[in-house]
Scaffold this motif. Structure first.
Motif, short mmCIF file in Angstrom:
data_model
loop_
_atom_site.label_atom_id
_atom_site.label_comp_id
_atom_site.label_asym_id
_atom_site.label_seq_id
_atom_site.Cartn_x
_atom_site.Cartn_y
_atom_site.Cartn_z
N ARG A 87 0.90 -1.30 0.05
CA ARG A 87 -0.09 0.04 -0.08
C ARG A 87 0.90 1.29 0.08
O ARG A 87 1.78 1.49 0.77
N GLU A 88 0.70 2.10 -0.97
CA GLU A 88 1.32 3.09 -1.06
C GLU A 88 0.47 4.46 -0.88
O GLU A 88 -0.56 4.32 -1.75
N ILE A 89 0.86 5.43 -0.10
CA ILE A 89 -0.21 6.62 -0.03
C ILE A 89 0.73 7.77 -0.51
O ILE A 89 1.83 8.29 -0.20
N TYR A 90 0.11 8.29 -1.78
CA TYR A 90 0.58 9.54 -2.32
C TYR A 90 -0.06 10.85 -1.75
O TYR A 90 -0.85 11.04 -1.33
#
Length: 91
Positions: A87-90
């Motif tokens: 999971r990547e949060i930008y």
């Protein structure tokens, strides 16, 4: 000799998108593939072993892409697929 240029249509490192996990090791919040859909387990319960059978795991999962609910029943010793989820949060 100079015209022997190799072209590759597709490359693959041979890495798998899932890893095996025993149904008995699953807990709420784990990710698992149910009926071909990657799901996050929302509820799981195990029945006791019977006289001639093994424990069964009854699990409910929510698809991580569509939000649709799926359910599955597997023996406790059955191998299931656990997808690799990052999971990547930008910002």
């Amino acid at each position: 000799m100079g015209d022997d240029i190799e072209t590759f249509e597709a490359t693959d490192a041979g890495a798998s998108l899932t890893k095996p996990i025993s149904c008995g090791d699953l807990k709420k919040g784990y990710h698992v593939v149910i009926k071909g859909h990657p799901c996050k387990i929302s509820d799981i319960s195990f029945s006791k072993t019977g006289k001639h059978g093994s424990a069964k795991g009854h699990m409910f999962g929510i698809d991580i892409f569509t939000g649709r609910k799926y359910e599955d029943v597997q023996p406790g010793h059955a191998a299931m697929e656990e997808p690799f989820v990052t999971r990547e949060i930008y910002q």
